[in-house]
Design a protein around this motif. Structure first.
Motif, PDB file in Angstrom:
ATOM      1  N   MET A 115       0.810  -1.211   0.000  1.00  0.00           N
ATOM      2  CA  MET A 115       0.000   0.000   0.000  1.00  0.00           C
ATOM      3  C   MET A 115       0.849   1.269   0.000  1.00  0.00           C
ATOM      4  N   ASP A 116       2.086   1.162   0.564  1.00  0.00           N
ATOM      5  CA  ASP A 116       2.847   2.395   0.729  1.00  0.00           C
ATOM      6  C   ASP A 116       3.725   2.709  -0.481  1.00  0.00           C
ATOM      7  N   SER A 117       3.680   1.870  -1.514  1.00  0.00           N
ATOM      8  CA  SER A 117       4.545   2.161  -2.645  1.00  0.00           C
ATOM      9  C   SER A 117       4.013   3.369  -3.405  1.00  0.00           C
ATOM     10  N   TRP A 118       4.941   4.199  -3.833  1.00  0.00           N
ATOM     11  CA  TRP A 118       4.546   5.414  -4.528  1.00  0.00           C
ATOM     12  C   TRP A 118       5.570   5.688  -5.610  1.00  0.00           C
ATOM     13  N   PHE A 119       5.096   5.883  -6.807  1.00  0.00           N
ATOM     14  CA  PHE A 119       6.010   6.145  -7.907  1.00  0.00           C
ATOM     15  C   PHE A 119       5.522   7.328  -8.720  1.00  0.00           C
ATOM     16  N   ALA A 120       6.479   8.109  -9.208  1.00  0.00           N
ATOM     17  CA  ALA A 120       6.139   9.087 -10.231  1.00  0.00           C
ATOM     18  C   ALA A 120       6.410   8.400 -11.569  1.00  0.00           C
ATOM     19  N   GLU A 121       5.427   8.430 -12.452  1.00  0.00           N
ATOM     20  CA  GLU A 121       5.641   7.831 -13.771  1.00  0.00           C
ATOM     21  C   GLU A 121       5.947   8.944 -14.756  1.00  0.00           C
ATOM     22  N   ARG A 122       7.051   8.784 -15.459  1.00  0.00           N
ATOM     23  CA  ARG A 122       7.420   9.816 -16.428  1.00  0.00           C
ATOM     24  C   ARG A 122       7.872   9.168 -17.726  1.00  0.00           C
ATOM     25  N   SER A 123       7.613   9.876 -18.818  1.00  0.00           N
ATOM     26  CA  SER A 123       8.223   9.434 -20.065  1.00  0.00           C
ATOM     27  C   SER A 123       9.661   9.919 -20.048  1.00  0.00           C
ATOM     28  N   VAL A 124      10.488   9.288 -20.832  1.00  0.00           N
ATOM     29  CA  VAL A 124      11.927   9.560 -20.749  1.00  0.00           C
ATOM     30  C   VAL A 124      12.218  11.035 -21.041  1.00  0.00           C
TER      31      VAL A 124
ATOM     32  N   LEU B  58      13.696  14.509 -14.980  1.00  0.00           N
ATOM     33  CA  LEU B  58      14.223  15.743 -14.381  1.00  0.00           C
ATOM     34  C   LEU B  58      15.534  15.443 -13.665  1.00  0.00           C
ATOM     35  N   PRO B  59      16.386  16.469 -13.485  1.00  0.00           N
ATOM     36  CA  PRO B  59      17.589  16.276 -12.674  1.00  0.00           C
ATOM     37  C   PRO B  59      17.205  15.736 -11.294  1.00  0.00           C
ATOM     38  N   GLY B  60      17.986  14.795 -10.800  1.00  0.00           N
ATOM     39  CA  GLY B  60      17.662  14.179  -9.518  1.00  0.00           C
ATOM     40  C   GLY B  60      16.841  12.908  -9.656  1.00  0.00           C
ATOM     41  N   ASP B  61      16.355  12.622 -10.873  1.00  0.00           N
ATOM     42  CA  ASP B  61      15.562  11.395 -11.070  1.00  0.00           C
ATOM     43  C   ASP B  61      16.473  10.171 -11.103  1.00  0.00           C
ATOM     44  N   HIS B  62      16.153   9.228 -10.259  1.00  0.00           N
ATOM     45  CA  HIS B  62      16.828   7.930 -10.252  1.00  0.00           C
ATOM     46  C   HIS B  62      15.738   6.944 -10.643  1.00  0.00           C
ATOM     47  N   ALA B  63      15.708   6.645 -11.932  1.00  0.00           N
ATOM     48  CA  ALA B  63      14.520   5.997 -12.484  1.00  0.00           C
ATOM     49  C   ALA B  63      14.714   4.507 -12.721  1.00  0.00           C
ATOM     50  N   TRP B  64      13.601   3.823 -12.671  1.00  0.00           N
ATOM     51  CA  TRP B  64      13.563   2.373 -12.876  1.00  0.00           C
ATOM     52  C   TRP B  64      12.957   2.082 -14.233  1.00  0.00           C
TER      53      TRP B  64
ATOM     54  N   GLN C 191      20.576 -10.109  -5.949  1.00  0.00           N
ATOM     55  CA  GLN C 191      19.487  -9.179  -5.644  1.00  0.00           C
ATOM     56  C   GLN C 191      19.842  -8.291  -4.449  1.00  0.00           C
ATOM     57  N   ASP C 192      20.410  -8.914  -3.403  1.00  0.00           N
ATOM     58  CA  ASP C 192      20.749  -8.141  -2.209  1.00  0.00           C
ATOM     59  C   ASP C 192      21.813  -7.094  -2.517  1.00  0.00           C
ATOM     60  N   ARG C 193      22.791  -7.504  -3.306  1.00  0.00           N
ATOM     61  CA  ARG C 193      23.870  -6.555  -3.658  1.00  0.00           C
ATOM     62  C   ARG C 193      23.312  -5.382  -4.462  1.00  0.00           C
ATOM     63  N   VAL C 194      22.430  -5.699  -5.407  1.00  0.00           N
ATOM     64  CA  VAL C 194      21.892  -4.623  -6.235  1.00  0.00           C
ATOM     65  C   VAL C 194      21.010  -3.701  -5.389  1.00  0.00           C
ATOM     66  N   LEU C 195      20.219  -4.289  -4.484  1.00  0.00           N
ATOM     67  CA  LEU C 195      19.370  -3.463  -3.609  1.00  0.00           C
ATOM     68  C   LEU C 195      20.234  -2.519  -2.776  1.00  0.00           C
TER      69      LEU C 195
ATOM     70  N   LEU D 186      13.206  -4.616  -6.515  1.00  0.00           N
ATOM     71  CA  LEU D 186      14.103  -3.645  -7.148  1.00  0.00           C
ATOM     72  C   LEU D 186      13.358  -2.343  -7.464  1.00  0.00           C
ATOM     73  N   LYS D 187      12.130  -2.514  -7.944  1.00  0.00           N
ATOM     74  CA  LYS D 187      11.340  -1.341  -8.313  1.00  0.00           C
ATOM     75  C   LYS D 187      11.116  -0.426  -7.107  1.00  0.00           C
ATOM     76  N   GLN D 188      10.926  -1.067  -5.921  1.00  0.00           N
ATOM     77  CA  GLN D 188      10.644  -0.297  -4.701  1.00  0.00           C
ATOM     78  C   GLN D 188      11.749   0.682  -4.338  1.00  0.00           C
ATOM     79  N   THR D 189      12.968   0.441  -4.827  1.00  0.00           N
ATOM     80  CA  THR D 189      14.074   1.326  -4.436  1.00  0.00           C
ATOM     81  C   THR D 189      14.155   2.556  -5.334  1.00  0.00           C
TER      82      THR D 189
END
Lengths: 307, 300
Positions: free
Chosen positions: B8-17, B21-27, B140-144, B179-182
């Motif tokens: 329930m607490d997941s929150w994402f901004a969805e953007r086209s490429v 914006l600067p500061g975006d760390h996108a999945w 997975q743990d290393r990448v997280l 992975l997406k959650q990060t």
């Protein structure tokens, strides 16, 4: 040669109703036909009681829903016909219309008349029942002009008052539409981009407290009519909207002279070609659609109830 | 957790490429080379054409990178020699004894960001495909762990943005979710069409189009082209109409036509229509839409 039997019975007592309906239904059941009864809830109860167990073999539909607007009614009968290929069909139909505005009465008379043309080749019989005690005189008058046969005390007979459907449509279409009131809001439509038109109609509709679903249907219908006027009509294209006795009216005029032949937009389109889908969709979405072409151009008027 | 249910607490901004914006760390998870080309290709090309520094951590040949491989108009060597494009091999950027090393990755990232700043680039774009790292032992743990460091480096930046890529086909659903959650930003393809009233965007999972805004006669031609492009090869096609406020009867008729032509080769599925739109489709649907289905956006 018309195959369909389209017969009306004007009755004035429950006994007369049953005397007309029961033999008609029983005959169909005995012959193994597909038997449909589109009647108001009260009549459905009366018929259930009278038919007993046999009622289970009759397909009952609620007239209040089935007869909500003419194009939906034609679509409903068309599906019933498609669902019973190769079987003789038999229906009793008690539309349950008792009153209406002049425009509504005209469109329902047109509907009853169209049945003769649209379903001419259907192997079946329809008995339409009108309660003389509760039905407005102009609706009964329409029924008399649109049924080739009448059922009386002594059985069916040809109806002398019956008019050829084309004569009925012509009479309807001769009636001019009421004039646009001076306080109508008006917007020129000068391009195919119709966002602004939807905003214009939407704002006005919301002022009249229309429900969101009805507004959506009205916007789809308005967009379709305006698109046709721009693509196939002639400028100037103008949209006007106003409120009238609990209805919201949207009127689209253009300078062309569109005179569609046949039954424009009343019959479900052939899915393979989809020609005429637009106007049919408009008629499905909008309870009352009036089309007039005169020396000043083409006028299509949509009406929806605000409440 | 049941399949397909996000916490329930997941929150994402969805953007086209193009809107990143600067500061975006996108999945970005992809399932075809074409999809990767659409998103990562645009990320690279936009950066190179607007004089951003572009850093790609990969062992691939620079000429075979998304955005450079398909069209011959941008020359990798020119950008490499000018220093605007940097391709860092994994061994140099993030491996220790052949194993993915989150600490080294973050250090490399901080290093290239600092260098780009010294080189006075207007902006910095960084991307890496992490699929191989996830697939390593305890990957997975290393990448997280790494993602937290990347986020700390990118998120406060006023000139850097990053895309972490993963090949969806090589990961489990749980791995993808974790992975997406990060990430706070999900990046997708730029719209194929956007005139301020209607946007049409290709989607890949499920395959189809996302329609947003209003679709009427003024946009039938672009819609017909987009619909043709996505239905011509057969297979199920999803039209996501969740954000479509209006569609006219002409466009519905075009959908019905496309659905009929596809017939045996796949279905046309209308995903997430509003109640109003559902009503219209059902009302005019009797004879028109036996081939058109209504769905919920989930691929079957």
């Amino acid at each position: 040669m018309t195959k369909l039997i389209h017969r009306a019975r004007l009755y004035s007592s429950e006994e007369a109703f049953l005397d007309a309906a029961l033999p008609f239904l029983r005959q169909g059941l005995e012959a193994g036909e597909a038997v449909l009864a589109v009647v108001p809830a009260a009549s459905a109860e009366t018929l259930h009681r009278a038919l007993g167990a046999a009622a289970g073999k009759v397909e009952f539909r609620d007239a209040a829903h089935w007869y909500s607007q003419p194009t939906r009614t034609i679509a409903a009968y068309s599906s019933f016909i498609d669902d019973h290929p190769g079987v003789h069909l038999r229906a009793i139909a008690e539309p349950g219309w008792e009153h209406g505005t002049a425009a509504e009465v005209a469109e329902w008379t047109r509907y009853e008349s169209m049945v003769n043309q649209a379903f001419a080749d259907v192997d079946g019989a329809v008995l339409c029942l009108y309660d003389e005690r509760t039905t407005a005189a102009e609706i009964l008058d329409g029924a008399l002009r649109s049924h080739p046969e009448l059922l009386g005390e002594s059985g069916p007979r040809a109806n002398d008052a019956y008019l050829d459907p084309r004569a009925v449509y012509a009479e309807m279409d001769r009636q001019p539409l009421p004039p646009v009131p001076p306080d109508a809001r008006e917007m020129p439509v000068d391009g195919i981009d119709l966002c602004a038109l939807r905003a214009f109609v939407g704002d006005h509709a919301e002022d009249h407290g229309i429900s969101s679903a009805r507004l959506h249907d009205l916007l789809v219908a308005t967009t379709e009519v305006a698109t046709n006027a721009i693509r196939h009509g002639l400028p100037p294209v103008t949209c006007r909207t106003w409120a009238d006795e609990g209805d919201l009216v949207v009127d689209v005029t253009d300078g062309g002279h569109w005179q569609p032949q046949g039954l424009p937009g009343f019959l479900p389109p052939d899915p393979l070609v989809r020609t005429g889908f637009g106007l049919w969709g408009v008629r499905m979405l909008c309870p009352l659609v009036q089309l007039r072409t005169g020396p000043n151009g083409t006028d299509i008027r949509l009406r929806v109830r605000t409440h | 957790m049941p399949r397909g249910v996000e916490p329930m607490d997941s929150w994402f901004a969805e953007r086209s490429v193009g809107q990143m914006l600067p500061g975006d760390h996108a999945w970005f998870s992809y399932s075809s080379r074409e999809e990767q080309e659409q998103v990562v290709g645009a990320f690279l090309r936009d950066g190179l054409l607007t004089s951003d520094k572009v850093i790609y951590i990969t062992d691939a040949d620079p000429r075979d990178l998304p955005g450079l491989r398909a069209r011959g108009d941008l020359d990798a060597d020119t950008y490499l020699s000018s220093g605007q494009l940097a391709v860092l091999p994994r061994a140099e950027a993030c491996l220790t004894a052949g194993v993915f090393d989150p600490g080294r990755m973050v250090a490399s990232l901080e290093d290239v960001l600092a260098r780009a700043e010294r080189e006075r680039f207007r902006g910095v774009r960084i991307t890496a495909d992490m699929t191989w790292a996830v697939r390593q032992h305890s990957g997975q743990d290393r990448v997280l762990h790494c993602e937290a460091g990347v986020d700390a480096a990118i998120a406060p930046s006023t000139n850097a943005m990053a895309i972490c890529q993963v090949d969806r086909r090589s990961c489990t659903r749980d791995e993808l979710t974790a992975l997406k959650q990060t990430h706070e930003v999900l990046v997708g393809a730029d719209p194929d069409f956007d005139d301020g009233v209607l946007t049409i965007t290709r989607t890949y999972t499920p395959r189809g189009l996302r329609l947003k805004g209003e679709l009427d006669g003024a946009r039938h031609t672009v819609f017909a082209e987009a619909l043709h492009a996505v239905t011509v090869h057969g297979g199920d096609v999803h039209l996501n109409v969740r954000d479509l406020r209006f569609i006219d009867l002409g466009a519905l008729s075009m959908m019905a036509g496309a659905a009929m032509q596809m017939a045996a080769r796949g279905c046309l599925i209308l995903d997430d229509p509003s109640p109003d739109l559902t009503e219209v489709v059902q009302l005019v649907g009797g004879p028109m839409f036996p081939w058109l289905k209504i769905g919920n956006g989930e691929a079957p």
